[in-house]
Design an enzyme around this catalytic site. Structure first.
Site, short mmCIF file in Angstrom:
data_model
loop_
_atom_site.label_atom_id
_atom_site.label_comp_id
_atom_site.label_asym_id
_atom_site.label_seq_id
_atom_site.Cartn_x
_atom_site.Cartn_y
_atom_site.Cartn_z
N LYS A 11 48.71 50.29 72.51
CA LYS A 11 47.62 51.62 73.43
C LYS A 11 48.43 51.51 74.75
O LYS A 11 49.43 50.32 74.91
CB LYS A 11 46.19 50.83 73.13
CG LYS A 11 45.59 50.48 72.00
CD LYS A 11 44.24 50.26 71.79
CE LYS A 11 43.53 50.66 70.30
NZ LYS A 11 42.30 50.36 70.49
N TYR A 51 40.11 59.96 67.08
CA TYR A 51 38.72 59.03 67.48
C TYR A 51 37.55 59.90 66.79
O TYR A 51 35.66 59.56 67.04
CB TYR A 51 39.08 58.03 68.31
CG TYR A 51 39.60 57.16 67.73
CD1 TYR A 51 39.48 55.80 67.72
CD2 TYR A 51 40.34 57.29 69.33
CE1 TYR A 51 40.01 54.98 67.55
CE2 TYR A 51 41.47 56.13 69.82
CZ TYR A 51 41.73 54.92 68.75
OH TYR A 51 42.16 53.82 68.57
N ASN A 114 42.46 46.44 74.25
CA ASN A 114 42.51 45.78 73.48
C ASN A 114 43.77 45.57 72.46
O ASN A 114 44.35 45.61 71.46
CB ASN A 114 41.76 45.16 72.05
CG ASN A 114 41.16 46.76 71.41
OD1 ASN A 114 41.90 47.24 71.65
ND2 ASN A 114 39.88 46.54 70.52
N HIS A 117 46.24 49.34 67.67
CA HIS A 117 44.83 50.16 66.80
C HIS A 117 45.71 49.03 65.46
O HIS A 117 46.95 49.85 65.02
CB HIS A 117 45.00 51.23 66.49
CG HIS A 117 44.09 52.12 65.61
ND1 HIS A 117 42.94 52.15 65.58
CD2 HIS A 117 44.08 52.93 64.95
CE1 HIS A 117 42.66 53.29 64.40
NE2 HIS A 117 44.14 52.89 63.49
N GLU A 128 45.44 59.15 58.85
CA GLU A 128 46.39 58.80 60.61
C GLU A 128 47.48 58.79 60.45
O GLU A 128 48.23 59.11 61.40
CB GLU A 128 45.63 57.01 60.81
CG GLU A 128 44.07 57.62 60.70
CD GLU A 128 43.62 55.74 61.08
OE1 GLU A 128 42.40 55.91 61.73
OE2 GLU A 128 44.64 54.69 61.50
P1 ATP Z 1 41.32 49.86 65.93
O1 ATP Z 1 40.42 50.83 65.48
O2 ATP Z 1 41.63 50.27 66.97
O3 ATP Z 1 42.32 49.30 65.22
P2 ATP Z 1 38.72 48.10 65.49
O4 ATP Z 1 39.16 49.07 63.85
O5 ATP Z 1 39.09 46.91 65.67
O6 ATP Z 1 39.95 48.72 66.74
P3 ATP Z 1 36.72 50.11 66.07
O7 ATP Z 1 35.57 49.59 66.16
O8 ATP Z 1 36.85 50.77 65.58
O9 ATP Z 1 37.46 48.83 66.07
O10 ATP Z 1 36.36 50.55 67.05
C1 ATP Z 1 37.98 51.36 68.07
C2 ATP Z 1 38.12 51.16 69.09
O11 ATP Z 1 37.02 50.81 70.21
C3 ATP Z 1 38.30 49.89 68.94
O12 ATP Z 1 39.69 48.96 69.31
C4 ATP Z 1 38.60 49.11 70.95
O13 ATP Z 1 39.32 50.14 71.68
C5 ATP Z 1 37.06 50.81 71.30
N1 ATP Z 1 35.81 49.57 71.27
C6 ATP Z 1 35.32 49.30 70.25
N2 ATP Z 1 33.83 49.14 70.41
C7 ATP Z 1 34.18 48.77 72.08
C8 ATP Z 1 33.28 48.86 72.79
N3 ATP Z 1 32.01 47.92 72.90
N4 ATP Z 1 33.24 48.84 74.00
C9 ATP Z 1 34.81 49.72 74.85
N5 ATP Z 1 35.55 50.08 73.53
C10 ATP Z 1 35.02 49.89 72.51
MG MG Z 2 39.04 50.78 63.46
#
Ligand code: ATP
Ligand code: MG
Length: 140
Positions: A11, A51, A114, A117, A128
């Site tokens: 990211k 997304y 973070n 992804h 994806e």
């Molecule tokens: P990813 O899909 O990026 O691999 P993930 O599966 O661990 O991560 P998801 O719940 O799918 O997490 O959320 C997708 C992304 O949205 C997260 O990686 C993060 O960047 C963002 N995100 C998730 N929760 C929050 C939050 N509470 N506030 C801001 N951004 C968030």
């Molecule tokens: Mg996810």
């Protein structure tokens, strides 16, 4: 456990801090092979499409703006159980909860910024990967 492929994104917070090589080393040390990779800049339309599953979430605007804010490195990782293995290497979504040694524990800045992804299931991995790559760009 079968050989799988998963979609990974390094990211903008990580590309901005020049962490691509250190993150790729984590994948390779875990036995994941980078079988496709390119550095791109996602448009807002790209981020909103990628997304779309999160469009009702309160953080959708923040997430899509962040993903379009700078370069990303999109990748296909291949290996035994690659989907779960990659999520283990990434660590928990919130870096405060991520296990020591994981990418997010070492590099992530916040729950939003973070660093990586990773696809969460075989169906989403296939969708994806197809979102970013044609078959001829993936060389195992
Ligand atoms: P990813 O899909 O990026 O691999 P993930 O599966 O661990 O991560 P998801 O719940 O799918 O997490 O959320 C997708 C992304 O949205 C997260 O990686 C993060 O960047 C963002 N995100 C998730 N929760 C929050 C939050 N509470 N506030 C801001 N951004 C968030
Ligand atoms: Mg996810």
């Amino acid at each position: 456990m079968a050989t799988e492929r998963t979609l990974s994104i390094i990211k903008p917070d990580a590309t901005g801090r020049n962490l691509t090589g250190r993150i790729n080393a984590k994948f390779e040390e875990a036995g994941l092979r980078i079988v496709a990779q390119k550095r791109i800049r996602m448009s807002m339309a790209d981020a909103e499409a990628f997304y779309a599953v999160h469009k009702e979430r309160p953080f959708f605007g923040e997430l899509t703006a962040f993903m379009a804010s700078g370069p990303v490195v999109v990748q296909v990782l291949e290996g035994e159980g690659a989907i779960v293995k990659n999520r283990d290497v990434m660590g928990a979504t919130n870096p405060a909860d991520a296990a020591p040694g994981t990418i997010r524990a070492e590099f992530a800045q916040s729950v939003g910024e973070n660093s990586v992804h990773g696809s969460d299931a075989p169906e989403t991995a296939a969708e994806e990967i197809a979102f970013f790559f044609s078959g001829r760009e993936i060389v195992g």
